[in-house]
Design a protein around this motif. Sequence first.
Motif, PDB file in Angstrom:
ATOM      1  N   GLU A  10     -89.906 -38.035  45.591  1.00  0.00           N
ATOM      2  CA  GLU A  10     -89.973 -36.590  45.825  1.00  0.00           C
ATOM      3  C   GLU A  10     -89.607 -36.232  47.267  1.00  0.00           C
ATOM      4  O   GLU A  10     -88.963 -35.209  47.530  1.00  0.00           O
ATOM      5  CB  GLU A  10     -91.334 -36.005  45.443  1.00  0.00           C
ATOM      6  CG  GLU A  10     -92.515 -36.547  46.227  1.00  0.00           C
ATOM      7  CD  GLU A  10     -93.214 -37.744  45.592  1.00  0.00           C
ATOM      8  OE1 GLU A  10     -94.421 -37.887  45.824  1.00  0.00           O
ATOM      9  OE2 GLU A  10     -92.555 -38.528  44.883  1.00  0.00           O
ATOM     10  N   TYR A  11     -89.983 -37.086  48.215  1.00  0.00           N
ATOM     11  CA  TYR A  11     -89.642 -36.826  49.615  1.00  0.00           C
ATOM     12  C   TYR A  11     -88.189 -37.177  49.904  1.00  0.00           C
ATOM     13  O   TYR A  11     -87.529 -36.498  50.687  1.00  0.00           O
ATOM     14  CB  TYR A  11     -90.596 -37.564  50.552  1.00  0.00           C
ATOM     15  CG  TYR A  11     -92.028 -37.119  50.367  1.00  0.00           C
ATOM     16  CD1 TYR A  11     -92.359 -35.767  50.310  1.00  0.00           C
ATOM     17  CD2 TYR A  11     -93.052 -38.036  50.205  1.00  0.00           C
ATOM     18  CE1 TYR A  11     -93.656 -35.347  50.114  1.00  0.00           C
ATOM     19  CE2 TYR A  11     -94.363 -37.622  50.016  1.00  0.00           C
ATOM     20  CZ  TYR A  11     -94.652 -36.284  49.966  1.00  0.00           C
ATOM     21  OH  TYR A  11     -95.944 -35.867  49.765  1.00  0.00           O
ATOM     22  N   ALA A  12     -87.681 -38.212  49.249  1.00  0.00           N
ATOM     23  CA  ALA A  12     -86.259 -38.550  49.384  1.00  0.00           C
ATOM     24  C   ALA A  12     -85.410 -37.376  48.901  1.00  0.00           C
ATOM     25  O   ALA A  12     -84.442 -36.978  49.574  1.00  0.00           O
ATOM     26  CB  ALA A  12     -85.932 -39.812  48.594  1.00  0.00           C
ATOM     27  N   ASN A  13     -85.770 -36.783  47.773  1.00  0.00           N
ATOM     28  CA  ASN A  13     -85.030 -35.632  47.256  1.00  0.00           C
ATOM     29  C   ASN A  13     -85.110 -34.443  48.199  1.00  0.00           C
ATOM     30  O   ASN A  13     -84.109 -33.761  48.420  1.00  0.00           O
ATOM     31  CB  ASN A  13     -85.533 -35.241  45.865  1.00  0.00           C
ATOM     32  CG  ASN A  13     -84.985 -36.145  44.786  1.00  0.00           C
ATOM     33  OD1 ASN A  13     -83.874 -36.645  44.886  1.00  0.00           O
ATOM     34  ND2 ASN A  13     -85.775 -36.366  43.752  1.00  0.00           N
ATOM     35  N   GLY A  18     -82.138 -30.971  51.832  1.00  0.00           N
ATOM     36  CA  GLY A  18     -82.195 -30.199  53.064  1.00  0.00           C
ATOM     37  C   GLY A  18     -83.454 -29.406  53.306  1.00  0.00           C
ATOM     38  O   GLY A  18     -83.514 -28.611  54.242  1.00  0.00           O
ATOM     39  N   THR A  19     -84.505 -29.620  52.509  1.00  0.00           N
ATOM     40  CA  THR A  19     -85.740 -28.858  52.710  1.00  0.00           C
ATOM     41  C   THR A  19     -86.785 -29.595  53.535  1.00  0.00           C
ATOM     42  O   THR A  19     -87.730 -28.981  54.007  1.00  0.00           O
ATOM     43  CB  THR A  19     -86.367 -28.442  51.355  1.00  0.00           C
ATOM     44  OG1 THR A  19     -86.631 -29.609  50.579  1.00  0.00           O
ATOM     45  CG2 THR A  19     -85.425 -27.515  50.590  1.00  0.00           C
ATOM     46  N   LYS A  20     -86.636 -30.897  53.699  1.00  0.00           N
ATOM     47  CA  LYS A  20     -87.563 -31.691  54.512  1.00  0.00           C
ATOM     48  C   LYS A  20     -86.771 -32.198  55.709  1.00  0.00           C
ATOM     49  O   LYS A  20     -85.854 -32.992  55.557  1.00  0.00           O
ATOM     50  CB  LYS A  20     -88.128 -32.856  53.684  1.00  0.00           C
ATOM     51  CG  LYS A  20     -89.203 -33.666  54.375  1.00  0.00           C
ATOM     52  CD  LYS A  20     -89.781 -34.699  53.397  1.00  0.00           C
ATOM     53  CE  LYS A  20     -91.035 -35.355  53.888  1.00  0.00           C
ATOM     54  NZ  LYS A  20     -90.843 -36.239  55.027  1.00  0.00           N
ATOM     55  N   ASN A  72     -90.847 -27.161  59.028  1.00  0.00           N
ATOM     56  CA  ASN A  72     -89.846 -27.913  58.260  1.00  0.00           C
ATOM     57  C   ASN A  72     -90.342 -29.298  57.868  1.00  0.00           C
ATOM     58  O   ASN A  72     -89.542 -30.214  57.696  1.00  0.00           O
ATOM     59  CB  ASN A  72     -88.549 -28.040  59.072  1.00  0.00           C
ATOM     60  CG  ASN A  72     -87.904 -26.699  59.311  1.00  0.00           C
ATOM     61  OD1 ASN A  72     -87.459 -26.051  58.386  1.00  0.00           O
ATOM     62  ND2 ASN A  72     -87.866 -26.278  60.564  1.00  0.00           N
ATOM     63  N   ALA A  73     -91.653 -29.436  57.736  1.00  0.00           N
ATOM     64  CA  ALA A  73     -92.249 -30.748  57.474  1.00  0.00           C
ATOM     65  C   ALA A  73     -91.935 -31.270  56.079  1.00  0.00           C
ATOM     66  O   ALA A  73     -91.792 -32.469  55.878  1.00  0.00           O
ATOM     67  CB  ALA A  73     -93.760 -30.687  57.672  1.00  0.00           C
ATOM     68  N   GLY A  74     -91.875 -30.366  55.109  1.00  0.00           N
ATOM     69  CA  GLY A  74     -91.627 -30.797  53.737  1.00  0.00           C
ATOM     70  C   GLY A  74     -92.835 -31.430  53.073  1.00  0.00           C
ATOM     71  O   GLY A  74     -92.724 -31.986  51.980  1.00  0.00           O
TER      72      GLY A  74
END
Length: 123
Positions: A10-13, A18-20, A72-74
């Motif tokens: 989920e964090y890779a995505n 471009g959201t994290k 912008n931490a995500g």
Amino acid sequence: MKVLLSIKPEYANSILDGTKHFEFRKSIFKRKGVEKVVIYATMPVGKVVGEFDVGGVLSLKPDDLWNETKDNAGVSFSFFSSYFFGREKGFAIKVKNPTRYDQPCELNDILPNAVPPQSYRYL
């Protein structure tokens, strides 16, 4: 120099879409000159899915790190707080120019007989 990072899918995505904008770590590479991160998305994906340029690394007390990165931490503040609980210092790798591979590849295609790194591995 490149490093391979294991990152939850989920964090890779979120990085690749471009959201994290920051990848948080409890420890950071020891060698100087790391310019690119290759992303291994952990299970259930289990593939190398993309990469990004290192736009810098922040090394701060967790409260200060959150204040610098929260927009912008995500990740949620709750996740961030539990991840860095009890730590005196945290690290945030600034994501620059994320690129999703057209075809995710097997880790063995990059490093024969490799196992996914617990944290990171130099390439």
